[in-house]
Motif scaffolding. Sequence first.
Motif, PDB file in Angstrom:
ATOM      1  N   ASN A 311       0.818  -1.217   0.000  1.00  0.00           N
ATOM      2  CA  ASN A 311       0.000   0.000   0.000  1.00  0.00           C
ATOM      3  C   ASN A 311       0.853   1.268   0.000  1.00  0.00           C
ATOM      4  O   ASN A 311       0.476   2.276  -0.577  1.00  0.00           O
ATOM      5  N   LYS A 312       1.985   1.182   0.697  1.00  0.00           N
ATOM      6  CA  LYS A 312       2.795   2.391   0.831  1.00  0.00           C
ATOM      7  C   LYS A 312       4.241   2.003   1.124  1.00  0.00           C
ATOM      8  O   LYS A 312       4.476   1.025   1.850  1.00  0.00           O
ATOM      9  N   VAL A 313       5.189   2.745   0.567  1.00  0.00           N
ATOM     10  CA  VAL A 313       6.600   2.506   0.885  1.00  0.00           C
ATOM     11  C   VAL A 313       7.153   3.776   1.513  1.00  0.00           C
ATOM     12  O   VAL A 313       6.940   4.876   1.003  1.00  0.00           O
ATOM     13  N   ASN A 314       7.833   3.619   2.622  1.00  0.00           N
ATOM     14  CA  ASN A 314       8.458   4.771   3.279  1.00  0.00           C
ATOM     15  C   ASN A 314       9.957   4.710   3.047  1.00  0.00           C
ATOM     16  O   ASN A 314      10.654   3.889   3.661  1.00  0.00           O
ATOM     17  N   TYR A 315      10.425   5.539   2.158  1.00  0.00           N
ATOM     18  CA  TYR A 315      11.869   5.654   1.952  1.00  0.00           C
ATOM     19  C   TYR A 315      12.147   7.057   1.407  1.00  0.00           C
ATOM     20  O   TYR A 315      11.676   7.417   0.322  1.00  0.00           O
ATOM     21  N   PRO A 316      12.891   7.856   2.159  1.00  0.00           N
ATOM     22  CA  PRO A 316      13.060   9.268   1.782  1.00  0.00           C
ATOM     23  C   PRO A 316      13.770   9.489   0.461  1.00  0.00           C
ATOM     24  O   PRO A 316      13.694  10.585  -0.104  1.00  0.00           O
ATOM     25  N   GLY A 317      14.442   8.446  -0.052  1.00  0.00           N
ATOM     26  CA  GLY A 317      15.125   8.591  -1.338  1.00  0.00           C
ATOM     27  C   GLY A 317      14.180   8.471  -2.525  1.00  0.00           C
ATOM     28  O   GLY A 317      14.567   8.752  -3.659  1.00  0.00           O
ATOM     29  N   LEU A 340      14.153   1.154   5.388  1.00  0.00           N
ATOM     30  CA  LEU A 340      12.903   1.464   4.688  1.00  0.00           C
ATOM     31  C   LEU A 340      11.797   0.641   5.309  1.00  0.00           C
ATOM     32  O   LEU A 340      12.046  -0.352   6.004  1.00  0.00           O
ATOM     33  N   SER A 341      10.572   1.059   5.094  1.00  0.00           N
ATOM     34  CA  SER A 341       9.458   0.253   5.589  1.00  0.00           C
ATOM     35  C   SER A 341       8.344   0.296   4.560  1.00  0.00           C
ATOM     36  O   SER A 341       8.314   1.171   3.685  1.00  0.00           O
ATOM     37  N   PHE A 342       7.472  -0.692   4.655  1.00  0.00           N
ATOM     38  CA  PHE A 342       6.319  -0.691   3.741  1.00  0.00           C
ATOM     39  C   PHE A 342       5.112  -1.251   4.468  1.00  0.00           C
ATOM     40  O   PHE A 342       5.233  -1.976   5.463  1.00  0.00           O
ATOM     41  N   GLU A 343       3.957  -0.862   3.959  1.00  0.00           N
ATOM     42  CA  GLU A 343       2.719  -1.260   4.629  1.00  0.00           C
ATOM     43  C   GLU A 343       1.914  -2.202   3.760  1.00  0.00           C
ATOM     44  O   GLU A 343       1.739  -1.976   2.563  1.00  0.00           O
ATOM     45  N   VAL A 344       1.426  -3.251   4.387  1.00  0.00           N
ATOM     46  CA  VAL A 344       0.463  -4.137   3.724  1.00  0.00           C
ATOM     47  C   VAL A 344      -0.848  -4.031   4.511  1.00  0.00           C
ATOM     48  O   VAL A 344      -0.933  -3.322   5.516  1.00  0.00           O
ATOM     49  N   ASN A 345      -1.864  -4.759   4.050  1.00  0.00           N
ATOM     50  CA  ASN A 345      -3.216  -4.541   4.568  1.00  0.00           C
ATOM     51  C   ASN A 345      -3.416  -4.784   6.061  1.00  0.00           C
ATOM     52  O   ASN A 345      -4.148  -4.067   6.718  1.00  0.00           O
ATOM     53  N   SER A 346      -2.769  -5.829   6.602  1.00  0.00           N
ATOM     54  CA  SER A 346      -3.114  -6.228   7.968  1.00  0.00           C
ATOM     55  C   SER A 346      -1.930  -6.854   8.682  1.00  0.00           C
ATOM     56  O   SER A 346      -0.910  -7.200   8.066  1.00  0.00           O
ATOM     57  N   LEU A 347      -2.123  -7.033   9.974  1.00  0.00           N
ATOM     58  CA  LEU A 347      -1.121  -7.700  10.809  1.00  0.00           C
ATOM     59  C   LEU A 347      -0.876  -9.117  10.297  1.00  0.00           C
ATOM     60  O   LEU A 347       0.261  -9.579  10.210  1.00  0.00           O
ATOM     61  N   GLU A 348      -1.979  -9.801   9.910  1.00  0.00           N
ATOM     62  CA  GLU A 348      -1.872 -11.203   9.447  1.00  0.00           C
ATOM     63  C   GLU A 348      -1.017 -11.275   8.177  1.00  0.00           C
ATOM     64  O   GLU A 348      -0.142 -12.127   8.037  1.00  0.00           O
ATOM     65  N   GLU A 349      -1.289 -10.366   7.247  1.00  0.00           N
ATOM     66  CA  GLU A 349      -0.544 -10.361   5.988  1.00  0.00           C
ATOM     67  C   GLU A 349       0.949 -10.065   6.242  1.00  0.00           C
ATOM     68  O   GLU A 349       1.826 -10.724   5.673  1.00  0.00           O
ATOM     69  N   ALA A 350       1.176  -9.098   7.130  1.00  0.00           N
ATOM     70  CA  ALA A 350       2.564  -8.723   7.445  1.00  0.00           C
ATOM     71  C   ALA A 350       3.303  -9.921   8.033  1.00  0.00           C
ATOM     72  O   ALA A 350       4.449 -10.211   7.655  1.00  0.00           O
ATOM     73  N   THR A 351       2.643 -10.641   8.932  1.00  0.00           N
ATOM     74  CA  THR A 351       3.269 -11.800   9.574  1.00  0.00           C
ATOM     75  C   THR A 351       3.642 -12.852   8.535  1.00  0.00           C
ATOM     76  O   THR A 351       4.730 -13.430   8.579  1.00  0.00           O
ATOM     77  N   LYS A 352       2.718 -13.098   7.579  1.00  0.00           N
ATOM     78  CA  LYS A 352       2.957 -14.111   6.553  1.00  0.00           C
ATOM     79  C   LYS A 352       4.186 -13.754   5.695  1.00  0.00           C
ATOM     80  O   LYS A 352       5.031 -14.593   5.404  1.00  0.00           O
ATOM     81  N   ILE A 353       4.266 -12.488   5.339  1.00  0.00           N
ATOM     82  CA  ILE A 353       5.387 -12.042   4.476  1.00  0.00           C
ATOM     83  C   ILE A 353       6.726 -12.174   5.221  1.00  0.00           C
ATOM     84  O   ILE A 353       7.694 -12.715   4.698  1.00  0.00           O
TER      85      ILE A 353
END
Length: 421
Positions: A311-317, A340-353
């Motif tokens: 959904n979103k990538v956080n990287y100042p470059g 860097l960090s990035f966002e996916v839909n949910s806690l469950e999805e993040a855990t799987k990745i």
Amino acid sequence: MDLQTIAIHSGYEKDSQRTMAVPIYMSTAYEFRDVEHAANLFSLKELGNIYTRLNNPTTDVFEKRFAELEGGEAALATASGMSSIFYAIANSAEAGDNIICARQLYGGSLTLSGHTLKRFGIESRFFNVKKPQEIEALIDDKTKIIFFESLTNPSIDVADIEAITAIAHKHGILTIVDNTVATPVLCRPFEFGADISVHSTSKYTTGQGLAIGGILVERKGLVNKLKSNPRYPQFNEPDSSYHGLVYCDVPLPPFTLRARLSLLRDIGAVSSPFNSWLFIQGLETLSLRMKEHSVNALKLAEFLESHPKVNKVNYPGLKSNSNYEYAQKYFDDGASSGLLSFEVNSLEEATKIVDATQLYSLVVNIGDSKSIITHPASTTHQQLNEVELDACGVPAGLIRISCGLESIKDLIADIKQALEV
Ligand code: PLP
């Protein structure tokens, strides 16, 4: 001298053995020539080694080298990044005082300011690092510092250092900048008006995840801001615990001097000489590594930005990032470090990745040559509730990556397969 030359040579004068590598002085104490010599060292008439809780020749090289890299006057190495932050705060504030902190801080700094310091009678007031205009309303006569990170971990924002330090200077308040993620290679906060910088040297300085350490650096000429400043009587009145010494009246950098003579003496979170030596080795390649970390992280961020599950990538470059302008202004060549960090839909999805990656290690650390993946909401920021998590920019689906020095082709391939599991 250029940074790369300072990082390799500064602060080391060869001893009688002429060793090319800085020696590790493993010694608890140092012999005085006679009683007069001992008395002179204690009264600062002469400078020299007394006891390794106060100073050590290997640590001294590390401190001098790091201070010069940061463009500062003096530095004090400590046992960890957290102890350097605690010393910087405890050197400035005491019971009844308040400090103003960015909300976007490393988890340990948040618990220190929000909980532990409260037990010491120091109140913390918080501002959004993206809105320096919030600071002024929080200041009163008891405000002693403004504390923020130049490149925030884990929310990955870039502070508008000049805007924050301008407000602090107007009120005669000290600014303390945690410059861990940017390192002096990418950003030197003193050039933009900061007074003190602190670092966890456990990260990029060691570079290979070898040791815990920290360092506090004082800018040149800080004495002029402290001298006769009514906010800081501790630097202008006699210290009854140190022979009535008035720190602003001696020709030594007062902030690090007081931190060494009173806090290091009494609390003792000192750098081990062996760790100082490891950090010296790390500094020699820091500038090469920071460039490579930044190149790899930008390529990984560009890949993630193009992936439909992200959904979103956080990287100042990244040009699309809201911090891009500040990264260009405050970081050398806009290089934005390896975080860097990035966002996916949910806690469950993040855990799987996170669980599906193979090349990235699931570790709560950053700044290693080996790539690291973390899920802050379940680890470093576990103590915070959902509202607090959102306030410091750490939603439950956020995944943080500390991009290492492996081949970027392999790093992209591994994250790609994990996103598709
Ligand atoms: N500051 C920042 C930005 C950090 O990321 C960390 C640790 O992750 C620290 C301070 C604390 O450093 P240490 O673990 O060396 O105490």
